[in-house]
Structure formats: structure tokens, C-alpha cells
Design an enzyme around this catalytic site. Structure first.
Site, PDB file in Angstrom:
ATOM      1  N   GLY A 146     -15.496 -90.106  39.050  1.00 51.19           N
ATOM      2  CA  GLY A 146     -14.432 -91.131  38.803  1.00 51.19           C
ATOM      3  C   GLY A 146     -14.612 -90.386  36.928  1.00 51.19           C
TER       4      GLY A 146
ATOM      5  N   GLY B 240     -21.501 -78.147  41.055  1.00 49.34           N
ATOM      6  CA  GLY B 240     -22.350 -78.133  40.431  1.00 49.34           C
ATOM      7  C   GLY B 240     -24.298 -78.086  40.762  1.00 49.34           C
TER       8      GLY B 240
ATOM      9  CG  MET C 263     -28.526 -74.346  37.162  1.00 47.94           C
ATOM     10  SD  MET C 263     -29.586 -74.619  37.972  1.00 47.94           S
ATOM     11  CE  MET C 263     -28.938 -74.779  39.580  1.00 47.94           C
TER      12      MET C 263
ATOM     13  N   GLY D 206     -42.730 -80.917  34.574  1.00 49.63           N
ATOM     14  CA  GLY D 206     -42.732 -80.034  34.275  1.00 49.63           C
ATOM     15  C   GLY D 206     -42.071 -79.801  32.743  1.00 49.63           C
ATOM     16  N   GLY D 207     -42.592 -78.803  32.254  1.00 53.57           N
ATOM     17  CA  GLY D 207     -42.217 -78.324  30.901  1.00 53.57           C
ATOM     18  C   GLY D 207     -41.300 -77.216  30.708  1.00 53.57           C
TER      19      GLY D 207
ATOM     20  CG  HIS E 235     -30.121 -66.286  -1.536  1.00 52.13           C
ATOM     21  ND1 HIS E 235     -30.927 -66.329  -0.710  1.00 52.13           N
ATOM     22  CD2 HIS E 235     -29.862 -66.841  -2.627  1.00 52.13           C
ATOM     23  CE1 HIS E 235     -31.494 -67.003  -1.911  1.00 52.13           C
ATOM     24  NE2 HIS E 235     -31.526 -66.884  -2.892  1.00 52.13           N
TER      25      HIS E 235
ATOM     26  CG  ASP F 204     -25.455 -75.855  36.852  1.00 57.52           C
ATOM     27  OD1 ASP F 204     -25.628 -75.284  36.465  1.00 57.52           O
ATOM     28  OD2 ASP F 204     -26.342 -77.121  36.728  1.00 57.52           O
TER      29      ASP F 204
HETATM   30  P1  FAD Z   1     -21.349 -79.649  37.374  1.00 57.76           P
HETATM   31  O1  FAD Z   1     -21.630 -80.068  36.192  1.00 57.76           O
HETATM   32  O2  FAD Z   1     -22.856 -80.949  38.053  1.00 57.76           O
HETATM   33  O3  FAD Z   1     -20.444 -80.676  37.847  1.00 57.76           O
HETATM   34  C1  FAD Z   1     -19.617 -80.865  39.284  1.00 57.76           C
HETATM   35  C2  FAD Z   1     -19.128 -81.991  39.255  1.00 57.76           C
HETATM   36  O4  FAD Z   1     -18.439 -81.360  40.629  1.00 57.76           O
HETATM   37  C3  FAD Z   1     -19.375 -83.482  39.070  1.00 57.76           C
HETATM   38  O5  FAD Z   1     -18.956 -83.620  38.511  1.00 57.76           O
HETATM   39  C4  FAD Z   1     -19.505 -83.709  40.439  1.00 57.76           C
HETATM   40  O6  FAD Z   1     -19.403 -85.092  40.683  1.00 57.76           O
HETATM   41  C5  FAD Z   1     -18.415 -82.972  41.286  1.00 57.76           C
HETATM   42  N1  FAD Z   1     -18.016 -82.876  42.693  1.00 57.76           N
HETATM   43  C6  FAD Z   1     -19.767 -82.233  43.749  1.00 57.76           C
HETATM   44  N2  FAD Z   1     -19.199 -82.727  44.938  1.00 57.76           N
HETATM   45  C7  FAD Z   1     -17.572 -83.183  45.327  1.00 57.76           C
HETATM   46  C8  FAD Z   1     -16.912 -83.206  46.509  1.00 57.76           C
HETATM   47  N3  FAD Z   1     -17.490 -82.293  47.450  1.00 57.76           N
HETATM   48  N4  FAD Z   1     -15.959 -83.151  45.880  1.00 57.76           N
HETATM   49  C9  FAD Z   1     -15.356 -83.881  44.147  1.00 57.76           C
HETATM   50  N5  FAD Z   1     -16.496 -83.666  43.757  1.00 57.76           N
HETATM   51  C10 FAD Z   1     -17.665 -83.375  43.857  1.00 57.76           C
HETATM   52  N6  FAD Z   1     -26.468 -76.790  29.681  1.00 57.76           N
HETATM   53  C11 FAD Z   1     -26.110 -76.214  28.392  1.00 57.76           C
HETATM   54  O7  FAD Z   1     -25.518 -75.179  28.525  1.00 57.76           O
HETATM   55  N7  FAD Z   1     -26.506 -76.833  27.593  1.00 57.76           N
HETATM   56  C12 FAD Z   1     -27.257 -78.018  27.646  1.00 57.76           C
HETATM   57  O8  FAD Z   1     -27.534 -78.633  25.897  1.00 57.76           O
HETATM   58  C13 FAD Z   1     -27.490 -78.889  28.623  1.00 57.76           C
HETATM   59  N8  FAD Z   1     -28.158 -79.809  29.036  1.00 57.76           N
HETATM   60  C14 FAD Z   1     -28.464 -80.366  30.357  1.00 57.76           C
HETATM   61  C15 FAD Z   1     -29.179 -81.400  29.707  1.00 57.76           C
HETATM   62  C16 FAD Z   1     -29.534 -82.155  30.966  1.00 57.76           C
HETATM   63  C17 FAD Z   1     -30.048 -83.224  31.546  1.00 57.76           C
HETATM   64  C18 FAD Z   1     -29.174 -81.437  32.506  1.00 57.76           C
HETATM   65  C19 FAD Z   1     -29.559 -81.958  33.594  1.00 57.76           C
HETATM   66  C20 FAD Z   1     -28.648 -80.567  32.578  1.00 57.76           C
HETATM   67  C21 FAD Z   1     -27.902 -79.867  30.701  1.00 57.76           C
HETATM   68  N9  FAD Z   1     -27.302 -78.269  31.195  1.00 57.76           N
HETATM   69  C22 FAD Z   1     -27.367 -77.666  29.470  1.00 57.76           C
HETATM   70  C23 FAD Z   1     -26.740 -78.423  32.258  1.00 57.76           C
HETATM   71  C24 FAD Z   1     -25.361 -78.365  32.390  1.00 57.76           C
HETATM   72  O9  FAD Z   1     -24.823 -79.719  32.673  1.00 57.76           O
HETATM   73  C25 FAD Z   1     -24.789 -77.606  34.027  1.00 57.76           C
HETATM   74  O10 FAD Z   1     -25.059 -76.396  33.339  1.00 57.76           O
HETATM   75  C26 FAD Z   1     -23.231 -77.733  34.131  1.00 57.76           C
HETATM   76  O11 FAD Z   1     -22.591 -78.967  34.231  1.00 57.76           O
HETATM   77  C27 FAD Z   1     -22.988 -77.511  35.045  1.00 57.76           C
HETATM   78  O12 FAD Z   1     -21.537 -77.313  35.435  1.00 57.76           O
HETATM   79  P2  FAD Z   1     -20.901 -76.763  36.732  1.00 57.76           P
HETATM   80  O13 FAD Z   1     -19.195 -76.996  36.300  1.00 57.76           O
HETATM   81  O14 FAD Z   1     -21.028 -76.174  37.739  1.00 57.76           O
HETATM   82  O15 FAD Z   1     -21.492 -78.587  37.514  1.00 57.76           O
HETATM   83  P1  NAD Z   2     -36.128 -75.528  34.596  1.00 57.87           P
HETATM   84  O1  NAD Z   2     -36.191 -74.481  35.465  1.00 57.87           O
HETATM   85  O2  NAD Z   2     -35.972 -75.060  33.512  1.00 57.87           O
HETATM   86  O3  NAD Z   2     -37.440 -75.466  34.220  1.00 57.87           O
HETATM   87  C1  NAD Z   2     -38.843 -76.796  34.649  1.00 57.87           C
HETATM   88  C2  NAD Z   2     -40.016 -76.612  34.984  1.00 57.87           C
HETATM   89  O4  NAD Z   2     -41.125 -77.035  35.502  1.00 57.87           O
HETATM   90  C3  NAD Z   2     -41.193 -74.910  34.722  1.00 57.87           C
HETATM   91  O5  NAD Z   2     -41.160 -74.742  33.367  1.00 57.87           O
HETATM   92  C4  NAD Z   2     -41.608 -74.691  36.033  1.00 57.87           C
HETATM   93  O6  NAD Z   2     -42.910 -73.911  35.932  1.00 57.87           O
HETATM   94  C5  NAD Z   2     -42.148 -76.070  36.197  1.00 57.87           C
HETATM   95  N1  NAD Z   2     -42.723 -76.885  37.012  1.00 57.87           N
HETATM   96  C6  NAD Z   2     -41.982 -76.430  38.411  1.00 57.87           C
HETATM   97  N2  NAD Z   2     -42.773 -77.748  39.868  1.00 57.87           N
HETATM   98  C7  NAD Z   2     -44.132 -78.092  39.143  1.00 57.87           C
HETATM   99  C8  NAD Z   2     -44.535 -78.745  39.261  1.00 57.87           C
HETATM  100  N3  NAD Z   2     -44.877 -79.203  40.585  1.00 57.87           N
HETATM  101  N4  NAD Z   2     -45.781 -79.319  38.948  1.00 57.87           N
HETATM  102  C9  NAD Z   2     -45.838 -79.293  37.389  1.00 57.87           C
HETATM  103  N5  NAD Z   2     -44.580 -78.687  36.673  1.00 57.87           N
HETATM  104  C10 NAD Z   2     -43.589 -77.462  37.600  1.00 57.87           C
HETATM  105  O7  NAD Z   2     -35.708 -76.785  34.781  1.00 57.87           O
HETATM  106  P2  NAD Z   2     -35.105 -78.534  34.205  1.00 57.87           P
HETATM  107  O8  NAD Z   2     -35.868 -78.354  32.747  1.00 57.87           O
HETATM  108  O9  NAD Z   2     -35.190 -79.419  35.033  1.00 57.87           O
HETATM  109  O10 NAD Z   2     -34.138 -77.937  33.750  1.00 57.87           O
HETATM  110  C11 NAD Z   2     -32.681 -77.979  34.567  1.00 57.87           C
HETATM  111  C12 NAD Z   2     -31.603 -76.398  34.324  1.00 57.87           C
HETATM  112  O11 NAD Z   2     -30.548 -77.450  33.090  1.00 57.87           O
HETATM  113  C13 NAD Z   2     -32.297 -75.301  33.646  1.00 57.87           C
HETATM  114  O12 NAD Z   2     -31.340 -74.597  34.119  1.00 57.87           O
HETATM  115  C14 NAD Z   2     -31.669 -75.796  32.599  1.00 57.87           C
HETATM  116  O13 NAD Z   2     -31.214 -74.616  31.495  1.00 57.87           O
HETATM  117  C15 NAD Z   2     -30.627 -76.692  32.628  1.00 57.87           C
HETATM  118  N6  NAD Z   2     -30.476 -77.113  31.562  1.00 57.87           N
HETATM  119  C16 NAD Z   2     -30.411 -76.970  30.419  1.00 57.87           C
HETATM  120  C17 NAD Z   2     -30.372 -77.201  28.331  1.00 57.87           C
HETATM  121  C18 NAD Z   2     -29.801 -76.646  27.562  1.00 57.87           C
HETATM  122  O14 NAD Z   2     -29.430 -75.659  27.831  1.00 57.87           O
HETATM  123  N7  NAD Z   2     -30.270 -77.012  26.493  1.00 57.87           N
HETATM  124  C19 NAD Z   2     -30.876 -78.894  28.768  1.00 57.87           C
HETATM  125  C20 NAD Z   2     -31.543 -79.818  29.877  1.00 57.87           C
HETATM  126  C21 NAD Z   2     -30.824 -78.751  31.066  1.00 57.87           C
END
Ligand code: FAD
Ligand code: NAD
Length: 491
Positions: free
Chosen positions: A39, A148, A344, A184-185, A470, A338
Site C-alpha cells: 500500500g 525482500g 540484507m 539475538g544481539g 581540524h 534481501d
Molecule cells: P524489502 O524492503 O523487504 O521490500 C520488498 C517489498 O516487496 C515489500 O514492501 C513487500 O511488501 C513487497 N512484496 C513482497 N512480495 C510481493 C508480491 N508478491 N507482490 C507485490 N509486492 C510484494 N538496512 C540498512 O542498510 N540500514 C539500516 O539502518 C537498516 N535498518 C533496518 C532496521 C530494521 C528494523 C529492519 C527490519 C531492517 C533494516 N535494514 C537496514 C535492512 C533493510 O530494511 C533491507 O535490507 C531492505 O529493506 C531490503 O530491501 P528489499 O527491497 O530487498 O526488500
Molecule cells: P543478525 O543476523 O544481524 O543477528 C542475529 C543475532 O542473533 C546473531 O548475533 C545470532 O548469533 C543471534 N541468534 C541467532 N539465533 C539465536 C538464538 N536462538 N538465541 C540467541 N541468539 C541468537 O540479524 P538481525 O539483527 O535480526 O538483523 C537482520 C538483518 O537486518 C541483518 O541482515 C541486518 O544487517 C539487517 N539490519 C541492518 C541494520 C543496519 O544496517 N543498521 C539494522 C537492522 C537490521
């Protein structure tokens, strides 16, 4: 559809991967449609990921600073109150402004936007279940799948986004929970732990491995970051497994176990007829919380895409399999972001989107996977690019290290924000930079310079001999480089 009726490109998914591909294709004059079911455009990143989390990280940091870090700066504040509702509204304003911005860019670049869920009917056509009802068929000469990822669930703990939450619940809580356990840390765990801990929750992070930060983080930097976060009030249980949970009471009860296992564990947990079991009384082995955040990673999302109708399969991790040019075994269907290989990250998805369009248009494109930065937006931030020390060591390459602490950087000291360090790793023979790892203020901005250095194949001496203004934090980066091939001046 006849060839004339087909789009040049159909993009499935309007996240960062999909919307960037669609805009780039539109800019290049391709007839393009992007189908998104949510949406709104922007995917996980703009709607429930990068952007809302950073809005909360920024404002919770301000709140925390005002509460705890003003006196020594000569600022006296009165009653400080949290208005969580307003903080959430500020987050929503940031999100809606940016997602609408993408819609505007679609119009500007002639991208057709279809709101609905796409499913392959055959190799040239997708059926779209329209969000407003009804169905539409979209056919194309090329397809990009960019659907994604989603949070990996924790077996036995059902997500309700209220008490057992993923990051989506964690950016939308209606009150500050008194206590929170984060399973998960990794990056999500630590960013969200930071937000809620700053707002007043007692947060405990349970991490399976011996180090926090998730995959890729340098061990020394992870340790330094953990120490700083601990000082801020977060509790850590590393080398610890969550075995299961009980949600029947007022609080969620989690059973924990040492992840190291081995004999010690078995003996310790042996119910040998004693009236009291050590395992059950040991407070380290059980933990209660009002809210539990599951942050154990994300997995590719391809459900409902109709892959079976076109014979495409995913690998054991759910990723769509592609070649170097992002092609599936059906060459006009490509996959980016992703839902396929690689980190990711939004900016990785963005690079792939541009490269995929270039492959379609010109037959060549390029992403340097060795120069994709990572940033964890805690305070201080952690950022890195290239290989970490563990990886360089394992590769057998001889290396040297230069580090520089922010406590010796004039700007960081002046700002009273000097926790952390810059660590540079370079090839011992050629001096080429192999990796840069930073924990410290502004690390997320500073890593851009390191990424450029790696992209251009710079040596540590190239950086050490480049003038940095600086007083800036980036002088710490220059001095870490100087310490790699020689000596830093200020440490
Ligand atoms: P997505 O962003 O997941 O987009 C996929 C889209 O496809 C979705 O909107 C979904 O609704 C749509 N879709 C799925 N199936 C269908 C279908 N059949 N038909 C139509 N639409 C569909 N990454 C960073 O680099 N920096 C960050 O600070 C960061 N922070 C994050 C914080 C959180 C809490 C999370 C969860 C992720 C974070 N990430 C961050 C990761 C980042 O969000 C993803 O790597 C990025 O969104 C990937 O983009 P994407 O387009 O591959 O997938
Ligand atoms: P992650 O893979 O970064 O970390 C998951 C952590 O959970 C790991 O340290 C792992 O050892 C631990 N873990 C796994 N199974 C466990 C268990 N059973 N018990 C305890 N610990 C366990 O995954 P995430 O933090 O969920 O993030 C998901 C993705 O989203 C990542 O690929 C990350 O790069 C992306 N992301 C990126 C940003 C950013 O770029 N700032 C922010 C948020 C998310």
C-alpha cells in the site's frame, strides 16, 4: 499480450531494491511497472526498518542525553518528560514523507505503480491481486523479483507484536515496557535495545554466540561496543541459548541454557533426585520480561509469488538462486535485494538494482561486494567495511593494524563524547587497506571515507598523508592510518 503490449520491465516489490530498479529503468526510457502489495512504497526499509528505527534512535538518544548528560555541559533542565505518542508521530511523519517521496519519483520517471500482490502465471505474465479488489495481468519482457525478507520466527514463541515482538512491534510499542528481553544481539537487537533502554526499560540481551553485533563485526570492536552499551545500562547474556518460553503469566518467562554446552552443563542440569533443581533455581537460567523481542535474523520472503508455476526454486536458506548477472535459470527473470544472496542491507539492494538495470540495458554492470559498509546506529555507532581481523587472519594474508582511540581525538574530547576507537587493517606487504572498523561518535558517516578508500584500492599511507580538517572526528581515521604504516601523532 503482444510484444508491443508488454512492459520492458516488471518489478515485483517496491522496497529499496525494487523502487530503485524501477526508477533507474524509467530514467533510461524503459516502459516499467512496479507492483507493491503493502500500500506504500519503500518496503521494509522505509516503512518498518531503517527509517522508523533511526527516527526512534535519534529522538531516544536526545531524550537520554537531556536526562543524563547535561549538567557537566552547563545546561540545567527542569522537568523532562517523555511523550511516547509524539515521538511515535514524529517517526510516522518521517516515514510517510519519504514513502510519498518515492511515489513522486515514480511519477517523475514514468514508472507505473500497481498496488497489489503479484504472482507468476507463466514466464511472461504475473497476475496481480489488486489491493482495491479485482485482478490485473501484467506482462513483461524482463522481470525483477525484489520481494525482500521477513523476521525469522523463534520456534515455540508465537509473535503477537504486543508481548512477543519482532522489530515491527518494537518500533510501535504504545508504552515503555518495564522490562524487555531481546533474543539475538545482532544489529536489530542492539538498535532496538538502545531505544527502549534509553526510554527507561530494563533491557537484557541474550546472544547465542560469545560476541554481539551479528555477522561481520570485528571481535575487538564488538567487545568495545558491548562494554560501552553495558555502561549505558543494557545487560548482556552472551553464550546463552533461549530454550523456550511461557507466556501464560503476567510476564513472559524464558528458559535459558549455556550455549557452550559440554559436560559442565549436563552435570549442572542433572535432576538427580534433589528436592531443588539447580537449573530451575539458578536465576541465570530463567528470565522474565514484560516484552520479548525476537531478533535472530531475517529470512528471504518469496511466499505467494507463484514460483512453482515457472519452476523456480529457492535454496536451503530460502534464497532465490541467481548467477553473477542476477539472472535466475529463466534469464529474463532477475532477483535482487534481501530475497537473494548477500548482506540484507538497503544500500546493497540499491547497488544491485542499478547493476541489474545496466545488465538488462547494456549487458554489463558491477557491484563491489568487498566495499559494502555496515553501520549499527547505537550510540556510539559501530561501522565497518572490508574484512575484519578474524577474516584476514583466516585468509593467511600477513597484515598490520593501526588503531586510534577517540579519547585522543580533540573534537571527541571537546564534545565530551570520546568512547571508542578506529581500527585499520592493511596488507603487511603492499599496505593496501583490507578493512576499517570503527566504534565511536559519527562512525556511520566516517565509514564512507573508508569505503571510498577501499573502492579506490588506497594504502594506509594514502590516508595518513591526506589532510583532514581540524578539529574533526575524521582525524581519528587519519591517525589510525598513520599508526598502520608508522606512528600516530596524538597517541
Ligand atoms: P524489502 O524492503 O523487504 O521490500 C520488498 C517489498 O516487496 C515489500 O514492501 C513487500 O511488501 C513487497 N512484496 C513482497 N512480495 C510481493 C508480491 N508478491 N507482490 C507485490 N509486492 C510484494 N538496512 C540498512 O542498510 N540500514 C539500516 O539502518 C537498516 N535498518 C533496518 C532496521 C530494521 C528494523 C529492519 C527490519 C531492517 C533494516 N535494514 C537496514 C535492512 C533493510 O530494511 C533491507 O535490507 C531492505 O529493506 C531490503 O530491501 P528489499 O527491497 O530487498 O526488500
Ligand atoms: P543478525 O543476523 O544481524 O543477528 C542475529 C543475532 O542473533 C546473531 O548475533 C545470532 O548469533 C543471534 N541468534 C541467532 N539465533 C539465536 C538464538 N536462538 N538465541 C540467541 N541468539 C541468537 O540479524 P538481525 O539483527 O535480526 O538483523 C537482520 C538483518 O537486518 C541483518 O541482515 C541486518 O544487517 C539487517 N539490519 C541492518 C541494520 C543496519 O544496517 N543498521 C539494522 C537492522 C537490521
Amino acid at each position: 499480450a503482444t510484444e508491443a503490449e508488454q512492459d520492458d520491465l516488471v518489478v515485483i516489490g517496491g522496497g529499496v531494491a525494487g523502487y530503485v530498479a524501477a526508477i533507474k529503468a524509467g530514467q533510461d526510457g524503459m516502459k516499467v511497472t512496479c507492483i507493491e502489495k503493502r500500500g506504500t512504497l519503500g518496503g521494509t526499509c522505509l516503512n518498518v526498518g531503517c527509517i522508523p528505527s533511526k527516527a526512534l534512535l535519534n529522538n531516544s538518544h536526545l531524550y537520554h542525553t537531556i536526562l543524563h548528560d547535561t549538567k557537566a555541559r552547563g545546561i540545567e533542565v527542569g522537568d523532562v518528560k517523555l511523550n511516547l505518542g509524539t515521538m511515535m508521530k514524529a517517526k510516522e511523519t518521517a516515514v510517510s514523507g519519504l514513502t510519498k517521496g518515492i511515489e513522486f519519483l515514480f511519477k517523475k520517471n514514468n514508472v507505473k505503480y500497481v498496488k497489489g500482490t503479484a504472482s507468476f502465471a507463466n514466464e511472461r505474465e504475473v497476475k496481480v491481486n489488486l489491493a482495491d479488489g479485482g485482478e490485473q495481468t501484467v506482462s513483461g519482457k524482463n522481470f525483477i523479483i525484489a520481494t525482500g525478507s521477513e523476521a525469522t520466527p523463534f520456534p515455540g514463541l508465537e509473535i503477537d507484536e504486543k508481548r512477543i515482538i519482532t522489530s515491527t512491534g518494537a518500533i510501535a510499542l504504545e508504552k515503555v515496557p518495564e522490562s524487555m528481553v531481546v533474543i539475538g544481539g545482532g544489529i536489530i537487537g542492539l538498535e532496538m535495545a538502545s531505544v527502549w533502554s534509553r526510554l527507561g526499560s530494563k533491557v537484557t540481551i541474550v546472544e547465542f554466540l560469545g560476541q554481539i553485533g551479528g555477522p561481520g563485526m570485528d571481535a575487538e570492536i564488538a567487545k568495545a561496543s558491548q562494554k560501552i552499551l553495558k555502561k549505558q545500562g543494557m545487560e548482556f547474556k552472551v553464550n546463552t541459548k533461549v530454550m523456550g518460553g511461557d507466556v501464560s503469566g503476567d510476564k513472559v518467562k524464558l528458559q535459558l541454557e549455556s550455549a557452550k554446552g559440554g559436560k559442565e552443563e549436563t552435570v549442572r542440569h542433572n535432576h538427580s533426585g534433589e528436592s531443588q533443581c539447580n537449573k530451575c533455581t539458578d536465576e541465570n537460567m530463567q528470565i522474565d520480561a514484560e516484552v520479548v523481542l525476537v531478533a535472530i535474523g531475517r529470512r528471504p520472503y518469496t511466499a505467494g509469488l507463484g514460483l512453482e508455476n515457472i519452476g523456480l526454486e529457492t535454496d536451503d536458506k530460502g534464497r532465490l538462486v541467481i548467477d553473477q548477472e542476477y539472472r535466475t535459470k529463466i534469464p529474463h527473470i532477475r532477483v535482487i535485494g534481501d530475497c537473494t544472496f548477500g548482506p540484507m542491507l538497503a544500500h546493497k539492494a540499491e547497488e544491485e538494482a542499478v547493476a541489474a538495470i545496466e545488465y538488462i540495458q547494456k549487458g554489463h554492470g558491477h557491484v563491489n561486494y568487498g566495499a559494502i559498509p555496515s553501520v549499527m546506529y547505537t550510540h556510539p555507532e559501530v561501522a565497518w567495511v572490508g574484512q575484519n581481523e578474524q577474516e584476514v587472519k583466516a585468509s593467511g594474508v600477513k597484515y598490520k593494524i593501526g588503531s586510534f582511540p577517540f579519547s585522543a581525538n580533540s573534537r571527541a574530547k571537546t564534545n565530551q563524547d570520546s568512547d571508542g576507537l578506529v581500527k585499520m587493517i592493511a596488507d603487511a606487504e603492499t599496505d593496501r587497506i583490507l578493512g576499517v572498523h570503527i566504534v565511536g561518535p559519527g562512525a556511520g558517516e566516517m565509514i564512507a571515507e573508508a569505503t571510498l578508500a577501499i573502492e579506490y584500492g588506497a594504502s594506509s599511507e594514502d590516508i595518513g598523508r591526506t589532510s583532514h580538517a581540524h578539529p574533526t572526528l575524521s582525524e581519528a581515521f587519519k591517525e589510525a592510518a598513520m599508526a598502520t604504516y608508522g606512528k600516530a601523532i596524538h597517541y
